[in-house]
Design a protein around this motif. Structure first.
Motif, PDB file in Angstrom:
ATOM      1  N   LYS A 109      -0.824   8.617  10.566  1.00 41.98           N
ATOM      2  CA  LYS A 109      -1.647   9.269   8.797  1.00 41.98           C
ATOM      3  C   LYS A 109      -1.506   8.958   7.870  1.00 41.98           C
ATOM      4  O   LYS A 109      -1.013   9.473   6.766  1.00 41.98           O
ATOM      5  CB  LYS A 109      -2.691   9.324   9.604  1.00 41.98           C
ATOM      6  N   LYS A 110      -0.484  10.480   8.344  1.00 39.60           N
ATOM      7  CA  LYS A 110       0.094  11.389   7.109  1.00 39.60           C
ATOM      8  C   LYS A 110       1.488  10.686   6.950  1.00 39.60           C
ATOM      9  O   LYS A 110       1.544  10.892   5.543  1.00 39.60           O
ATOM     10  CB  LYS A 110       0.464  12.835   8.215  1.00 39.60           C
ATOM     11  N   TYR A 111       2.452  10.693   8.335  1.00 38.32           N
ATOM     12  CA  TYR A 111       4.006   9.807   6.576  1.00 38.32           C
ATOM     13  C   TYR A 111       3.323   8.714   6.618  1.00 38.32           C
ATOM     14  O   TYR A 111       4.400   8.478   6.247  1.00 38.32           O
ATOM     15  CB  TYR A 111       4.897   9.871   8.468  1.00 38.32           C
ATOM     16  N   HIS A 117       2.624  -0.891   4.001  1.00 39.68           N
ATOM     17  CA  HIS A 117       2.232  -0.315   2.804  1.00 39.68           C
ATOM     18  C   HIS A 117       2.229  -1.724   1.652  1.00 39.68           C
ATOM     19  O   HIS A 117       1.497  -2.152   0.823  1.00 39.68           O
ATOM     20  CB  HIS A 117       3.385   0.227   1.525  1.00 39.68           C
ATOM     21  N   ARG A 162       7.023   2.077   7.552  1.00 38.88           N
ATOM     22  CA  ARG A 162       5.688   1.636   6.985  1.00 38.88           C
ATOM     23  C   ARG A 162       5.683   1.359   5.107  1.00 38.88           C
ATOM     24  O   ARG A 162       5.036   0.787   4.909  1.00 38.88           O
ATOM     25  CB  ARG A 162       6.441   3.550   6.410  1.00 38.88           C
ATOM     26  N   ARG A 186      -7.100   3.755   0.292  1.00 42.28           N
ATOM     27  CA  ARG A 186      -8.423   4.526   0.163  1.00 42.28           C
ATOM     28  C   ARG A 186      -9.479   3.217  -0.593  1.00 42.28           C
ATOM     29  O   ARG A 186      -8.723   2.813  -1.347  1.00 42.28           O
ATOM     30  CB  ARG A 186      -8.861   5.494  -1.132  1.00 42.28           C
ATOM     31  N   GLU A 222       0.555   8.031   4.930  1.00 34.71           N
ATOM     32  CA  GLU A 222       0.148   8.084   3.539  1.00 34.71           C
ATOM     33  C   GLU A 222      -0.907   7.513   3.626  1.00 34.71           C
ATOM     34  O   GLU A 222      -0.716   6.446   2.917  1.00 34.71           O
ATOM     35  CB  GLU A 222       1.320   7.975   2.581  1.00 34.71           C
ATOM     36  N   GLU A 268      -4.160   7.828   4.063  1.00 39.08           N
ATOM     37  CA  GLU A 268      -5.807   8.370   3.280  1.00 39.08           C
ATOM     38  C   GLU A 268      -5.745   7.884   1.554  1.00 39.08           C
ATOM     39  O   GLU A 268      -6.466   7.183   1.192  1.00 39.08           O
ATOM     40  CB  GLU A 268      -5.853   9.507   3.022  1.00 39.08           C
ATOM     41  N   PRO A 269      -4.560   7.716   1.134  1.00 35.91           N
ATOM     42  CA  PRO A 269      -4.225   8.015  -0.717  1.00 35.91           C
ATOM     43  C   PRO A 269      -4.067   6.235  -0.592  1.00 35.91           C
ATOM     44  O   PRO A 269      -5.168   5.763  -1.541  1.00 35.91           O
ATOM     45  CB  PRO A 269      -3.497   8.409  -0.888  1.00 35.91           C
ATOM     46  N   LEU A 270      -3.023   5.274   0.327  1.00 35.69           N
ATOM     47  CA  LEU A 270      -3.019   4.424   0.228  1.00 35.69           C
ATOM     48  C   LEU A 270      -4.325   3.162   0.361  1.00 35.69           C
ATOM     49  O   LEU A 270      -4.666   1.955  -0.603  1.00 35.69           O
ATOM     50  CB  LEU A 270      -1.311   4.180   1.030  1.00 35.69           C
ATOM     51  N   GLU A 295       9.995   4.316   9.092  1.00 36.44           N
ATOM     52  CA  GLU A 295      10.104   3.831   7.595  1.00 36.44           C
ATOM     53  C   GLU A 295       9.486   3.111   7.041  1.00 36.44           C
ATOM     54  O   GLU A 295       9.627   2.208   6.241  1.00 36.44           O
ATOM     55  CB  GLU A 295      11.482   4.387   7.218  1.00 36.44           C
TER      56      GLU A 295
END
Length: 206
Positions: free
Chosen positions: A158-160, A126, A122, A168, A162, A164-166, A119
Motif C-alpha cells: 500500500k505504501k510503495y 497507476h 506499480r 482516494r 501510494e 491512499e493518495p492515488l 516497479e
C-alpha cells in the motif's frame, strides 16, 4: 369416524394444502446477477492459478496466458465473468482494447517479485486506476504469493504503490493472497461483489 380421527385427518389435509401452495407458489430462485470484470497483472503474478482454483480447476499445468481467456466464476450471490489478460510485454500494450464493458477490475501483483518487476506493476496499476474506462470502477488488488518468504506485506505494498493518495475517492480493496489459501481469495472476491452491488444501486438512483 371418531371426532379425534376426523380432527387428525383435517389437520393433515391443511398441512398438505399448505405445503403444496408453498412448493407451487415459491417458484425458482431469482437469477444471480452477473458482472463483467477485467483481470490484469504481469506475467508470473498468478492470475491464472487463482482463477483456476476459484473455478475448482487443476493448476498443475497452468502456463502464462497468451492473449486473453474468460472464466465464469460462480459465487452464492453473483457470477463473475472474468476476462483475464496476458501480462507479457507484447500483450500489455493492448490491454486497454479489452477494457470496454468492464464493471470491475482485478489487479494481481507478485508481492515477492524483484524490485524492478514491482516497479513495473506499480506503473501498470497507476495507469489502470487513471484510465478513463476503469477509473470509476471498483478495484480488487491482490498482493499474491504471500506464502513466499520474500513477500511484502499488504501494508508495504500500500505504501510503495501510494494507494491512499492515488485511489482516494475510488472503491478499492487491497488483500494478500496465495493459491494455497483459496478461501481467503474467495472472501476478497465477495468484498468486490459488495462494491459492485453498491455501484449498481448508486447507478440505479441516478
Amino acid at each position: 369416524m371418531s371426532k379425534c380421527l376426523h380432527f387428525t385427518l383435517r389437520i393433515c389435509r391443511i398441512c398438505a394444502s399448505t405445503c403444496f401452495r408453498t412448493l407451487c407458489c415459491k417458484g425458482p430462485p431469482p437469477p444471480r446477477p452477473e458482472y463483467d470484470l477485467v483481470c490484469i497483472g504481469l506475467t508470473g503474478s498468478g492470475k491464472t492459478s487463482l482463477l483456476s482454483r476459484l473455478c475448482s480447476e487443476a493448476t498443475d499445468h497452468v502456463g502464462p496466458t497468451t492473449g486473453f481467456s474468460i472464466k465464469a466464476v460462480p459465487f452464492q450471490n453473483a457470477i463473475l465473468n472474468v476476462k483475464e489478460l496476458g501480462g507479457a510485454d507484447s500483450i500489455k500494450k493492448y490491454w486497454s482494447r479489452y477494457y470496454q464493458g468492464s464493471q470491475g477490475v482485478v489487479f494481481v501483483l507478485d508481492s515477492a517479485s524483484s524490485d524492478e518487476d514491482l516497479e513495473t506493476a506499480r506503473t501498470e496499476l497507476h495507469s489502470a486506476l487513471q484510465h478513463p474506462q476503469l477509473c470509476t470502477l471498483p478495484f480488487l488488488i491482490l498482493a499474491n504469493h504471500q506464502d513466499k518468504p520474500a513477500a511484502r506485506t499488504t501494508q508495504e505494498i500500500k505504501k510503495y504503490f501510494e494507494l491512499e493518495p492515488l485511489a482516494r475517492g475510488k472503491s478499492w480493496i487491497l488483500e494478500g493472497s496465495s493459491v494455497d489459501n483459496i478461501d481467503a481469495v474467495k472472501q476478497s472476491f465477495i468484498q468486490l461483489i459488495e462494491l459492485l452491488e453498491i455501484k449498481d444501486q448508486d447507478t440505479g438512483r441516478i
